[in-house]
Design an enzyme around this catalytic site. Structure first.
Site, PDB file in Angstrom:
ATOM      1  N   GLY A  44       0.837  -1.194   0.000  1.00  0.00           N
ATOM      2  CA  GLY A  44       0.000   0.000   0.000  1.00  0.00           C
ATOM      3  C   GLY A  44       0.868   1.238   0.000  1.00  0.00           C
ATOM      4  N   GLY A  49       4.656   7.493   2.268  1.00  0.00           N
ATOM      5  CA  GLY A  49       5.591   6.386   2.079  1.00  0.00           C
ATOM      6  C   GLY A  49       4.843   5.108   1.818  1.00  0.00           C
ATOM      7  CG  LEU A  50       6.157   2.676  -0.665  1.00  0.00           C
ATOM      8  CD1 LEU A  50       7.310   2.030  -1.398  1.00  0.00           C
ATOM      9  CD2 LEU A  50       4.908   2.631  -1.518  1.00  0.00           C
ATOM     10  CG  ASP A 177      -9.920  10.743   7.963  1.00  0.00           C
ATOM     11  OD1 ASP A 177     -10.928  11.206   7.386  1.00  0.00           O
ATOM     12  OD2 ASP A 177      -8.847  10.519   7.375  1.00  0.00           O
TER      13      ASP A 177
HETATM   14  N1  LIG Z   1      -2.658  -3.029   8.130  1.00  0.00           N
HETATM   15  C1  LIG Z   1      -2.631  -3.033   6.791  1.00  0.00           C
HETATM   16  N2  LIG Z   1      -2.578  -4.185   6.087  1.00  0.00           N
HETATM   17  C2  LIG Z   1      -2.549  -4.188   4.728  1.00  0.00           C
HETATM   18  N3  LIG Z   1      -2.571  -3.061   3.988  1.00  0.00           N
HETATM   19  C3  LIG Z   1      -2.629  -1.895   4.625  1.00  0.00           C
HETATM   20  C4  LIG Z   1      -2.669  -1.809   6.063  1.00  0.00           C
HETATM   21  N4  LIG Z   1      -2.736  -0.506   6.432  1.00  0.00           N
HETATM   22  C5  LIG Z   1      -2.745   0.176   5.283  1.00  0.00           C
HETATM   23  N5  LIG Z   1      -2.681  -0.637   4.201  1.00  0.00           N
HETATM   24  C6  LIG Z   1      -2.666  -0.232   2.786  1.00  0.00           C
HETATM   25  O1  LIG Z   1      -1.904   0.943   2.641  1.00  0.00           O
HETATM   26  C7  LIG Z   1      -2.702   2.036   2.150  1.00  0.00           C
HETATM   27  C8  LIG Z   1      -2.330   3.345   2.846  1.00  0.00           C
HETATM   28  O2  LIG Z   1      -2.485   3.185   4.248  1.00  0.00           O
HETATM   29  P1  LIG Z   1      -2.876   4.380   5.213  1.00  0.00           P
HETATM   30  O3  LIG Z   1      -4.208   4.920   4.787  1.00  0.00           O
HETATM   31  O4  LIG Z   1      -2.760   3.926   6.601  1.00  0.00           O
HETATM   32  O5  LIG Z   1      -1.715   5.383   4.858  1.00  0.00           O
HETATM   33  P2  LIG Z   1      -1.748   6.948   4.943  1.00  0.00           P
HETATM   34  O6  LIG Z   1      -0.413   7.480   4.618  1.00  0.00           O
HETATM   35  O7  LIG Z   1      -2.305   7.333   6.248  1.00  0.00           O
HETATM   36  O8  LIG Z   1      -2.726   7.286   3.771  1.00  0.00           O
HETATM   37  P3  LIG Z   1      -3.422   8.666   3.495  1.00  0.00           P
HETATM   38  O9  LIG Z   1      -2.375   9.695   3.444  1.00  0.00           O
HETATM   39  O10 LIG Z   1      -4.101   8.382   2.185  1.00  0.00           O
HETATM   40  O11 LIG Z   1      -4.400   8.839   4.619  1.00  0.00           O
HETATM   41  C9  LIG Z   1      -4.119   1.620   2.435  1.00  0.00           C
HETATM   42  O12 LIG Z   1      -5.005   2.181   1.508  1.00  0.00           O
HETATM   43  C10 LIG Z   1      -4.047   0.111   2.305  1.00  0.00           C
HETATM   44  O13 LIG Z   1      -4.149  -0.271   0.957  1.00  0.00           O
END
Ligand SMILES: Nc1ncnc2c1ncn2[C@@H]1O[C@H](COP(=O)(O)OP(=O)(O)OP(=O)(O)O)[C@@H](O)[C@H]1O
Length: 397
Positions: A44, A49-50, A177
């Site tokens: 994801g 980041g990743l 959120d």
């Molecule tokens: N626990 C997890 N298991 C598997 N995939 C996950 C998990 N948490 C997040 N992901 C994947 O990673 C992506 C990004 O995660 P997350 O929304 O937590 O990141 P973020 O940086 O907070 O994103 P944003 O900036 O869009 O809010 C999710 O859309 C999902 O596809």
């Protein structure tokens, strides 16, 4: 500090946050407890980041069935730092386990926290956090279902979310959120749903001391614009009633396919005013009768619940019983099975004269209410959630 309003469900974070480089599979990270973790493929991408598949370090490569994920971002970025604090304070496995035992809940959808630390590579420092690996997100499911969830499913998701929100609220945090793209199904059990992305989570009661109500024009409209609370639109720090208000907007969207203000999300003042008008307008439409369509038996209880003040604790149990009676009126039970069926009409309607799903349009522009309330019966689950849990005693009290 939370970023400014995101445009919609899958919006990315502001560009000023630095993006972490991609690490190759096999990279080993050591957490603050000296435990080593191995990275697999990225699964994801967040705004910064990743997110990688991961497992405890061993000779084997990390496969597709890995039980953990690791979020990595440049160490100076704020959101993972805030999220990490939430996980460290409120998502330790034994804390969750104890809560589930004392509250007698079979499943609690908060991903467990397994470790965190700093990692150096190429002269740069990265922060990382290890949590449970999850499966698909509900935004994808919502789209696959033709942007309408069946009523039984909406009520069950409401019940799961009430459990999650009660847990995080009792541990001094609000999420701020809630939305389908932040809800993920378990990787191994399609009937378990988790709330993720605590980047906007806010410690509303540090050491039990509640924050004061204060409007701040510089912080207006934080969150995801279509779902964010009226408090957030006014620049007030998030609180418990806001989480329930946001949940109610999500439930309305899942039932009806859209929210009345979705046509103009680029105008946050319009969205805020529509939410205020809509809640007032819908409340005067005999909502208790319409709520009966979805939650027969629950309406009386619900009407006895007073609107919440900024610092008030929601009556989670009352809200749960409202949703439970909704299931009963559909001749359904909370059987723990999440059935994602297209069309949103899988559950039998209690009153055949009224349609079982909501049409996509027909909101009164002036009041923000449904033009044909009977046809929008599902909407009122959300409205009543607002009245019961979210509260509309704005600006204060
Ligand atoms: N626990 C997890 N298991 C598997 N995939 C996950 C998990 N948490 C997040 N992901 C994947 O990673 C992506 C990004 O995660 P997350 O929304 O937590 O990141 P973020 O940086 O907070 O994103 P944003 O900036 O869009 O809010 C999710 O859309 C999902 O596809």
């Amino acid at each position: 500090m939370p970023p400014k309003a995101k445009a919609t469900g899958r919006a990315r974070a502001p560009a000023k946050r630095k993006l972490a480089e991609e690490f190759p599979p096999g990279e080993v990270l050591t957490d603050t407890g000296k435990k080593s973790w191995k990275l697999g493929a990225p699964v994801g991408q967040g705004g910064f980041g990743l997110i990688y598949l991961a497992d405890q370090n061993s000779d084997k490569p990390v496969g597709k069935e890995a039980p953990y994920v690791i979020k990595v971002e440049p160490s100076e970025n704020g959101p993972l730092f805030s999220e990490l604090h939430f996980y460290m304070r409120a998502a330790k496995p034994d804390l969750i386990q104890t809560w589930m035992k004392t509250q007698k809940v079979k499943h609690l959808g908060v991903p467990r926290y397994w470790g965190s630390g700093l990692h150096e590579k190429g002269g740069k420092r990265y922060r990382f956090m290890v949590i449970d690996r999850l499966g698909t997100d509900l935004q994808k499911k919502f789209e696959e279902c033709g942007k309408r969830f069946p009523r039984k499913l909406v009520l069950q998701l409401g019940l799961r979310l009430l459990d999650i929100l009660e847990f995080i609220h009792e541990h001094e945090y609000v999420h701020a959120d809630v939305k389908a793209s932040n809800l993920m199904l378990s990787h191994s059990d399609p009937n378990q749903v988790y709330l993720v992305d605590y980047g906007l989570a806010y410690r509303y009661a540090p050491d039990g001391v509640l924050k004061e109500y204060k409007e701040d024009p510089k912080k207006c409209h934080d969150g995801t614009i279509e779902f964010t609370s009226i408090d957030a639109h006014k620049g007030v720090a998030p609180c418990r009633r806001g989480d329930l208000e946001i949940l109610s907007y999500c439930m309305v969207q899942w039932l009806c396919g859209r929210l009345p203000w979705e046509d103009k999300l680029q105008d946050p003042v319009y969205v805020r005013d529509s939410k205020i008008r809509w809640s007032a307008g819908a409340a005067s439409l005999g909502a208790s009768q319409m709520w009966t369509d979805l939650c027969s038996g629950g309406s009386k209880q619900l009407l006895s619940v007073k609107s919440l003040g900024y610092k008030d604790k929601p009556r989670y149990e009352t809200l749960r019983s409202v949703l439970q009676s909704g299931l009963k009126s559909l001749q359904q039970k909370d059987d723990g099975q999440l059935e994602f069926t297209a069309g949103g009409g899988a559950a039998p309607a209690p009153a055949p004269a009224k349609v079982s799903t909501c049409p996509p349009a027909g909101f009164n522009a002036e009041t923000g209410a449904a033009e044909n309330p009977a046809r929008f019966s599902g909407l009122h689950s959300g409205v009543e959630m607002l009245k019961a849990g979210g509260g509309y005693m704005h600006p204060q009290s």
